[in-house]
Scaffold this motif. Sequence first.
Motif, PDB file in Angstrom:
ATOM      1  N   SER A  46      34.292  39.904  39.603  1.00 25.09           N
ATOM      2  CA  SER A  46      34.926  40.920  38.759  1.00 25.09           C
ATOM      3  C   SER A  46      34.008  41.367  37.643  1.00 25.09           C
ATOM      4  O   SER A  46      33.195  40.601  37.132  1.00 25.09           O
ATOM      5  CB  SER A  46      36.230  40.366  38.162  1.00 25.09           C
ATOM      6  N   VAL A  47      34.143  42.628  37.264  1.00 25.94           N
ATOM      7  CA  VAL A  47      33.511  43.184  36.080  1.00 25.94           C
ATOM      8  C   VAL A  47      34.553  44.072  35.417  1.00 25.94           C
ATOM      9  O   VAL A  47      35.042  45.033  36.028  1.00 25.94           O
ATOM     10  CB  VAL A  47      32.256  44.007  36.411  1.00 25.94           C
ATOM     11  N   ASN A  48      34.939  43.724  34.187  1.00 22.39           N
ATOM     12  CA  ASN A  48      35.936  44.514  33.474  1.00 22.39           C
ATOM     13  C   ASN A  48      37.153  44.816  34.356  1.00 22.39           C
ATOM     14  O   ASN A  48      37.495  45.976  34.587  1.00 22.39           O
ATOM     15  CB  ASN A  48      35.318  45.828  32.977  1.00 22.39           C
ATOM     16  N   PRO A  49      37.842  43.792  34.873  1.00 23.61           N
ATOM     17  CA  PRO A  49      38.991  44.070  35.727  1.00 23.61           C
ATOM     18  C   PRO A  49      40.156  44.616  34.922  1.00 23.61           C
ATOM     19  O   PRO A  49      40.174  44.517  33.689  1.00 23.61           O
ATOM     20  CB  PRO A  49      39.324  42.683  36.287  1.00 23.61           C
ATOM     21  N   PRO A  50      41.135  45.170  35.585  1.00 21.52           N
ATOM     22  CA  PRO A  50      42.305  45.659  34.880  1.00 21.52           C
ATOM     23  C   PRO A  50      43.180  44.508  34.402  1.00 21.52           C
ATOM     24  O   PRO A  50      42.918  43.342  34.713  1.00 21.52           O
ATOM     25  CB  PRO A  50      43.027  46.474  35.946  1.00 21.52           C
ATOM     26  N   LEU A  51      44.198  44.844  33.642  1.00 20.32           N
ATOM     27  CA  LEU A  51      45.250  43.873  33.367  1.00 20.32           C
ATOM     28  C   LEU A  51      45.886  43.494  34.696  1.00 20.32           C
ATOM     29  O   LEU A  51      46.239  44.345  35.501  1.00 20.32           O
ATOM     30  CB  LEU A  51      46.299  44.487  32.436  1.00 20.32           C
ATOM     31  N   ILE A  52      46.026  42.199  34.946  1.00 22.08           N
ATOM     32  CA  ILE A  52      46.514  41.728  36.233  1.00 22.08           C
ATOM     33  C   ILE A  52      47.817  40.979  36.026  1.00 22.08           C
ATOM     34  O   ILE A  52      47.866  39.987  35.279  1.00 22.08           O
ATOM     35  CB  ILE A  52      45.482  40.822  36.917  1.00 22.08           C
ATOM     36  N   ARG A  53      48.876  41.441  36.678  1.00 19.55           N
ATOM     37  CA  ARG A  53      50.171  40.769  36.633  1.00 19.55           C
ATOM     38  C   ARG A  53      50.496  40.253  38.021  1.00 19.55           C
ATOM     39  O   ARG A  53      50.214  40.909  39.014  1.00 19.55           O
ATOM     40  CB  ARG A  53      51.267  41.726  36.158  1.00 19.55           C
ATOM     41  N   CYS A  54      51.118  39.077  38.072  1.00 21.62           N
ATOM     42  CA  CYS A  54      51.423  38.448  39.348  1.00 21.62           C
ATOM     43  C   CYS A  54      52.773  37.757  39.251  1.00 21.62           C
ATOM     44  O   CYS A  54      52.953  36.861  38.425  1.00 21.62           O
ATOM     45  CB  CYS A  54      50.324  37.443  39.704  1.00 21.62           C
ATOM     46  N   ALA A  55      53.720  38.167  40.102  1.00 19.40           N
ATOM     47  CA  ALA A  55      55.057  37.574  40.081  1.00 19.40           C
ATOM     48  C   ALA A  55      55.170  36.365  40.995  1.00 19.40           C
ATOM     49  O   ALA A  55      56.157  35.626  40.920  1.00 19.40           O
ATOM     50  CB  ALA A  55      56.098  38.620  40.476  1.00 19.40           C
ATOM     51  N   GLY A  56      54.183  36.157  41.872  1.00 19.36           N
ATOM     52  CA  GLY A  56      54.216  35.036  42.808  1.00 19.36           C
ATOM     53  C   GLY A  56      53.175  33.993  42.483  1.00 19.36           C
ATOM     54  O   GLY A  56      52.705  33.877  41.346  1.00 19.36           O
ATOM     55  N   ASP A  57      52.782  33.235  43.485  1.00 19.07           N
ATOM     56  CA  ASP A  57      51.752  32.216  43.304  1.00 19.07           C
ATOM     57  C   ASP A  57      50.418  32.871  42.950  1.00 19.07           C
ATOM     58  O   ASP A  57      50.090  33.953  43.451  1.00 19.07           O
ATOM     59  CB  ASP A  57      51.591  31.393  44.583  1.00 19.07           C
ATOM     60  N   PHE A  58      49.647  32.206  42.103  1.00 15.50           N
ATOM     61  CA  PHE A  58      48.329  32.717  41.712  1.00 15.50           C
ATOM     62  C   PHE A  58      47.275  31.658  42.018  1.00 15.50           C
ATOM     63  O   PHE A  58      47.380  30.517  41.579  1.00 15.50           O
ATOM     64  CB  PHE A  58      48.284  33.052  40.220  1.00 15.50           C
ATOM     65  N   PHE A  59      46.259  32.079  42.798  1.00 17.85           N
ATOM     66  CA  PHE A  59      45.138  31.198  43.122  1.00 17.85           C
ATOM     67  C   PHE A  59      43.839  31.966  42.924  1.00 17.85           C
ATOM     68  O   PHE A  59      43.758  33.159  43.227  1.00 17.85           O
ATOM     69  CB  PHE A  59      45.218  30.709  44.570  1.00 17.85           C
ATOM     70  N   ALA A  60      42.813  31.286  42.445  1.00 14.23           N
ATOM     71  CA  ALA A  60      41.514  31.926  42.273  1.00 14.23           C
ATOM     72  C   ALA A  60      40.399  30.923  42.516  1.00 14.23           C
ATOM     73  O   ALA A  60      40.528  29.733  42.192  1.00 14.23           O
ATOM     74  CB  ALA A  60      41.386  32.528  40.875  1.00 14.23           C
ATOM     75  N   ALA A  61      39.309  31.415  43.089  1.00 12.29           N
ATOM     76  CA  ALA A  61      38.090  30.631  43.235  1.00 12.29           C
ATOM     77  C   ALA A  61      37.277  30.720  41.947  1.00 12.29           C
ATOM     78  O   ALA A  61      37.463  31.643  41.150  1.00 12.29           O
ATOM     79  CB  ALA A  61      37.282  31.161  44.418  1.00 12.29           C
ATOM     80  N   PRO A  62      36.343  29.785  41.718  1.00 12.58           N
ATOM     81  CA  PRO A  62      35.544  29.834  40.489  1.00 12.58           C
ATOM     82  C   PRO A  62      34.738  31.118  40.338  1.00 12.58           C
ATOM     83  O   PRO A  62      34.409  31.516  39.218  1.00 12.58           O
ATOM     84  CB  PRO A  62      34.621  28.612  40.614  1.00 12.58           C
ATOM     85  N   SER A  63      34.406  31.768  41.461  1.00  8.60           N
ATOM     86  CA  SER A  63      33.607  32.997  41.394  1.00  8.60           C
ATOM     87  C   SER A  63      34.359  34.147  40.745  1.00  8.60           C
ATOM     88  O   SER A  63      33.747  35.103  40.260  1.00  8.60           O
ATOM     89  CB  SER A  63      33.170  33.410  42.800  1.00  8.60           C
ATOM     90  N   PHE A  64      35.696  34.076  40.737  1.00  8.56           N
ATOM     91  CA  PHE A  64      36.460  35.102  40.033  1.00  8.56           C
ATOM     92  C   PHE A  64      36.523  34.703  38.565  1.00  8.56           C
ATOM     93  O   PHE A  64      37.316  33.848  38.161  1.00  8.56           O
ATOM     94  CB  PHE A  64      37.866  35.248  40.614  1.00  8.56           C
ATOM     95  N   ALA A  65      35.658  35.339  37.765  1.00  7.50           N
ATOM     96  CA  ALA A  65      35.497  34.946  36.363  1.00  7.50           C
ATOM     97  C   ALA A  65      35.469  36.192  35.491  1.00  7.50           C
ATOM     98  O   ALA A  65      34.413  36.611  35.019  1.00  7.50           O
ATOM     99  CB  ALA A  65      34.220  34.133  36.187  1.00  7.50           C
ATOM    100  N   PRO A  66      36.616  36.818  35.265  1.00  2.00           N
ATOM    101  CA  PRO A  66      36.647  38.051  34.475  1.00  2.00           C
ATOM    102  C   PRO A  66      36.201  37.810  33.042  1.00  2.00           C
ATOM    103  O   PRO A  66      36.460  36.756  32.457  1.00  2.00           O
ATOM    104  CB  PRO A  66      38.123  38.471  34.537  1.00  2.00           C
ATOM    105  N   THR A  67      35.532  38.801  32.484  1.00  2.00           N
ATOM    106  CA  THR A  67      35.035  38.698  31.110  1.00  2.00           C
ATOM    107  C   THR A  67      35.893  39.475  30.132  1.00  2.00           C
ATOM    108  O   THR A  67      35.694  39.376  28.916  1.00  2.00           O
ATOM    109  CB  THR A  67      33.588  39.207  31.027  1.00  2.00           C
ATOM    110  N   THR A  68      36.824  40.300  30.635  1.00  2.00           N
ATOM    111  CA  THR A  68      37.741  41.045  29.774  1.00  2.00           C
ATOM    112  C   THR A  68      39.123  41.040  30.428  1.00  2.00           C
ATOM    113  O   THR A  68      39.300  40.602  31.562  1.00  2.00           O
ATOM    114  CB  THR A  68      37.282  42.501  29.579  1.00  2.00           C
ATOM    115  N   GLN A  69      40.084  41.539  29.699  1.00  2.00           N
ATOM    116  CA  GLN A  69      41.457  41.697  30.185  1.00  2.00           C
ATOM    117  C   GLN A  69      42.185  40.363  30.336  1.00  2.00           C
ATOM    118  O   GLN A  69      41.663  39.311  30.007  1.00  2.00           O
ATOM    119  CB  GLN A  69      41.498  42.510  31.484  1.00  2.00           C
ATOM    120  N   THR A  70      43.402  40.435  30.862  1.00  2.00           N
ATOM    121  CA  THR A  70      44.326  39.308  30.836  1.00  2.00           C
ATOM    122  C   THR A  70      44.996  39.116  32.185  1.00  2.00           C
ATOM    123  O   THR A  70      45.320  40.079  32.867  1.00  2.00           O
ATOM    124  CB  THR A  70      45.403  39.547  29.753  1.00  2.00           C
ATOM    125  N   ILE A  71      45.213  37.850  32.540  1.00  2.00           N
ATOM    126  CA  ILE A  71      46.029  37.498  33.696  1.00  2.00           C
ATOM    127  C   ILE A  71      47.424  37.157  33.179  1.00  2.00           C
ATOM    128  O   ILE A  71      47.571  36.292  32.305  1.00  2.00           O
ATOM    129  CB  ILE A  71      45.455  36.280  34.448  1.00  2.00           C
TER     130      ILE A  71
END
Length: 231
Positions: A46-71
């Motif tokens: 990710s680079v400058n991803p959007p605001l991310i909302r998730c109503a279900g299960d959330f999983f991420a690998a270490p490579s997903f490392a956003p520098t801005t915005q919010t989960i």
Amino acid sequence: SPVGSVITLAADFTIDGNCALNAGLLTGMGGVLDVGGALTFNGMTSVNPPLIRCAGDFFAAPSFAPTTQTIEPDGAATTTFGPVTPGGTLNLRSVKFKNGTRLAASDMTFNATGFSIDAGAGFDIDNHRVVMPALAMSLNGRLAAQAGGKIALRPASAITMTSTSALELVGTFDNLAQVESDGGPGYGFTIRGQVKALNFGFKDMGPAGVALVPGAVLAPAPHDFRRGVFD
């Protein structure tokens, strides 16, 4: 997403079901990615991803490392939250639990530059060991661990459970629910809200210890902060 693809969200984008992003690059220019089901980042960066909302299960690998915005996990139902690989690492920026209960999917190291739990929301460690972010956290919702569960705090970690919060540490006589250090003693822990604790422990805290301040509300017996071990 195809290997090498770039997804740029210039406006809000809603997915009613599940979403798995397994490769490529996610960028955003102010849009919101709103997923109604489970969301998995496994191989996407990710680079400058959007605001991310998730109503279900959330999983991420270490490579997903956003520098801005919010989960923002924001579903009303109980869902799981954790790394793709059990026992792995989450490398997120700001994480805000909006409502409902997020259940730790496994042991994990949870890295973030900001973490909060809104009133009415919760993070349940269950029987896992979760290394929390190395920062000061003011939590307005519920933080819980069950028998064998370990809330692991780094020396730079400090948790304040506010007046709207609820701390639950309910273990068994031979298997405590515990707050402990990771990487050496030094963490701080202040309790201002509701407390439900039985067969619990605080291990290797910082010099300020654990502060149970006036105004904190203890649960009825036997969950009234008894059978605790402070080490």
